[in-house]
Scaffold this active site. Structure first.
Site, PDB file in Angstrom:
ATOM      1  N   GLN A 163       0.843  -1.188   0.000  1.00 31.18           N
ATOM      2  CA  GLN A 163       0.000   0.000   0.000  1.00 31.18           C
ATOM      3  C   GLN A 163       0.886   1.248   0.000  1.00 31.18           C
ATOM      4  O   GLN A 163       1.683   1.453   0.922  1.00 31.18           O
ATOM      5  CB  GLN A 163      -0.947   0.055   1.197  1.00 31.18           C
ATOM      6  CG  GLN A 163      -2.050   1.086   0.910  1.00 31.18           C
ATOM      7  CD  GLN A 163      -2.763   1.616   2.126  1.00 31.18           C
ATOM      8  OE1 GLN A 163      -2.145   1.959   3.127  1.00 31.18           O
ATOM      9  NE2 GLN A 163      -4.078   1.704   2.036  1.00 31.18           N
ATOM     10  N   TYR A 194      -6.394  11.096   3.463  1.00 31.58           N
ATOM     11  CA  TYR A 194      -4.977  11.309   3.158  1.00 31.58           C
ATOM     12  C   TYR A 194      -4.857  12.069   1.829  1.00 31.58           C
ATOM     13  O   TYR A 194      -5.860  12.540   1.295  1.00 31.58           O
ATOM     14  CB  TYR A 194      -4.214   9.975   3.195  1.00 31.58           C
ATOM     15  CG  TYR A 194      -4.178   9.412   4.611  1.00 31.58           C
ATOM     16  CD1 TYR A 194      -3.437  10.070   5.604  1.00 31.58           C
ATOM     17  CD2 TYR A 194      -4.917   8.302   4.982  1.00 31.58           C
ATOM     18  CE1 TYR A 194      -3.431   9.607   6.914  1.00 31.58           C
ATOM     19  CE2 TYR A 194      -4.923   7.832   6.298  1.00 31.58           C
ATOM     20  CZ  TYR A 194      -4.172   8.490   7.257  1.00 31.58           C
ATOM     21  OH  TYR A 194      -4.168   8.046   8.557  1.00 31.58           O
ATOM     22  N   GLY A 212      -9.526  -6.497   9.362  1.00 24.69           N
ATOM     23  CA  GLY A 212      -8.383  -5.881  10.030  1.00 24.69           C
ATOM     24  C   GLY A 212      -8.224  -6.374  11.451  1.00 24.69           C
ATOM     25  O   GLY A 212      -7.286  -7.102  11.786  1.00 24.69           O
ATOM     26  N   ARG A 213      -9.176  -5.979  12.295  1.00 19.59           N
ATOM     27  CA  ARG A 213      -9.043  -6.310  13.711  1.00 19.59           C
ATOM     28  C   ARG A 213      -9.060  -7.817  13.932  1.00 19.59           C
ATOM     29  O   ARG A 213      -8.324  -8.331  14.783  1.00 19.59           O
ATOM     30  CB  ARG A 213     -10.130  -5.582  14.506  1.00 19.59           C
ATOM     31  CG  ARG A 213      -9.858  -4.087  14.563  1.00 19.59           C
ATOM     32  CD  ARG A 213     -11.050  -3.272  14.993  1.00 19.59           C
ATOM     33  NE  ARG A 213     -12.051  -3.147  13.935  1.00 19.59           N
ATOM     34  CZ  ARG A 213     -13.126  -2.369  14.006  1.00 19.59           C
ATOM     35  NH1 ARG A 213     -13.342  -1.645  15.100  1.00 19.59           N
ATOM     36  NH2 ARG A 213     -13.980  -2.289  13.005  1.00 19.59           N
TER      37      ARG A 213
END
Ligand code: PHB
Length: 366
Positions: free
Chosen positions: A99, A181, A321-322
């Site tokens: 990424q 971002y 993710g988690r």
């Protein structure tokens, strides 16, 4: 029904063994100079059972970084140190993407190489959030507006980082165009008030992304470039009166170019945490209709909801993710119907093995 998560599929000409994605997760275990560490190789090796592994956000330049110990792909030492990490990540047959990240105005002068405020599309500071400085939270600063030369330099930095990613062994790259971002700062009118060809109309606000895709596609096949977006998030003060038109145009443009995949953060996620779903949230299924290639959705999924989404055809792959932080062998656990371990707060960001590589794998007798 969970069988759907174990169907192989082709992405960028590679066959992925399953539909589980290790999504990009900032864990801050690189060295201060952005060089990956052997501990990172161990972490990715543990999670190599995913079909697709996407690296944690990896910055394309020192200016693109908001925090210490985030890895980079702009020095030879970083490329060298990524090699064993990438090899570990692909040890069970996953495709491995880097990424590529530039945080834009989410950085701070205290981490900028020249000590000046960070870069952004327009001189507008993030309101409503604070920067996590080593001395505690401080207000975000008014960024320096990127000049045309500055934009061209960032475009080149992305292309160089993509070339470096390939040299390190990555199969492809994902452009981090989500979560407020730099790309997202260009997309949204709250952070982009430019009057040149990079601001104003939706087409102009998308121009920077498409210039980067064009530049990166000169060093990698276009079907090895993915894009990640968060169409329903205003985290870090990126808002727009018409996000639906904005992100629909983006997805159409990405679709025309034949990219590897479209990766969407689900509504109800703000950065790294759960949030109230915006009443104007855009359903990922709606945008996925506009994209002919593979679609990844990430955010708050259980194996059951993931299988339902894959079964419905609105996504092909699902990021966890988690769950993947706390269950390094997540696909194997799901296949065996084994209990899932809960996430601890300890060591989520920075530190050593605790909360990083010390989550247990299933014993082989299970
Ligand atoms: C984080 O460090 O919490 C983080 C990083 C990248 C994201 C979102 C959150 O895209």
């Amino acid at each position: 029904m969970l069988d759907q998560l174990f169907e192989p599929m082709v992405l960028g000409g590679q066959t992925l063994p399953n539909r589980f994605v290790l999504p990009p997760l900032t864990r801050s275990r690189a060295q201060e100079d952005g060089v990956p560490t052997p501990l990172m190789a161990e972490y990715y090796r543990q999670r190599a059972g995913a079909g697709l592994v996407i690296s944690e956000g990896t910055v394309v330049s020192p200016q693109g970084s908001a925090y210490a110990q985030v890895p980079g792909l702009y020095t030879e030492a970083q490329v060298e140190a990524w090699r064993p990490v990438v090899a570990a990540a692909r040890s069970k047959g996953a495709a491995v993407y880097a990424q590529l990240w530039h945080v834009g105005r989410q950085a701070h002068s205290c981490v900028q190489p020249d000590g000046c405020p960070p870069l952004g599309p327009s001189p507008i500071a993030i309101a409503g959030w604070e920067y996590r400085s080593p001395d505690g939270p401080v207000p975000f600063e008014v960024p320096r507006e990127l000049s045309h030369e500055g934009i061209a330099e960032v475009v080149t930095q992305f292309a160089t980082a993509a070339r470096n990613a390939a040299a390190a062994g990555f199969d492809g790259v994902e452009l981090h165009a989500a979560n407020g971002y730099l790309f997202d700062q260009f997309f949204n009118s709250s952070s982009n008030q430019r009057s040149d060809q990079y601001g104003g109309s939706v087409e102009n606000r998308l121009r920077f992304l498409f210039e980067v895709i064009e530049a990166v596609s000169k060093v990698l096949p276009v079907n090895r470039i993915g894009v990640r977006i968060s169409p329903s998030s205003s985290w870090m003060d990126v808002s727009d009166p018409d996000k639906r038109s904005l992100y629909s145009a983006l997805v159409r443009g990405v679709n025309e170019r034949g990219l590897a995949y479209l990766h969407m953060v689900e509504p109800g996620i703000a950065g790294a945490v759960d949030a109230q779903t915006d009443p104007n949230a855009i359903d990922s299924a709606e945008l996925s209709e506009l994209f002919d290639g593979p679609v990844i959705v990430t955010g708050g999924h259980t194996p059951q909801s993931a299988a339902a989404v894959v079964g419905s055809g609105s996504a092909d792959l699902v990021g966890f993710g988690r769950l993947f932080i706390a269950n390094p062998d997540l696909p194997r656990r799901v296949r065996h119907g084994a209990e899932l371990t809960g996430l601890r707060e300890e060591g989520l960001y920075a530190g050593g093995p605790a909360g990083y590589t010390d989550y247990p794998e299933l014993q082989s007798s299970n």
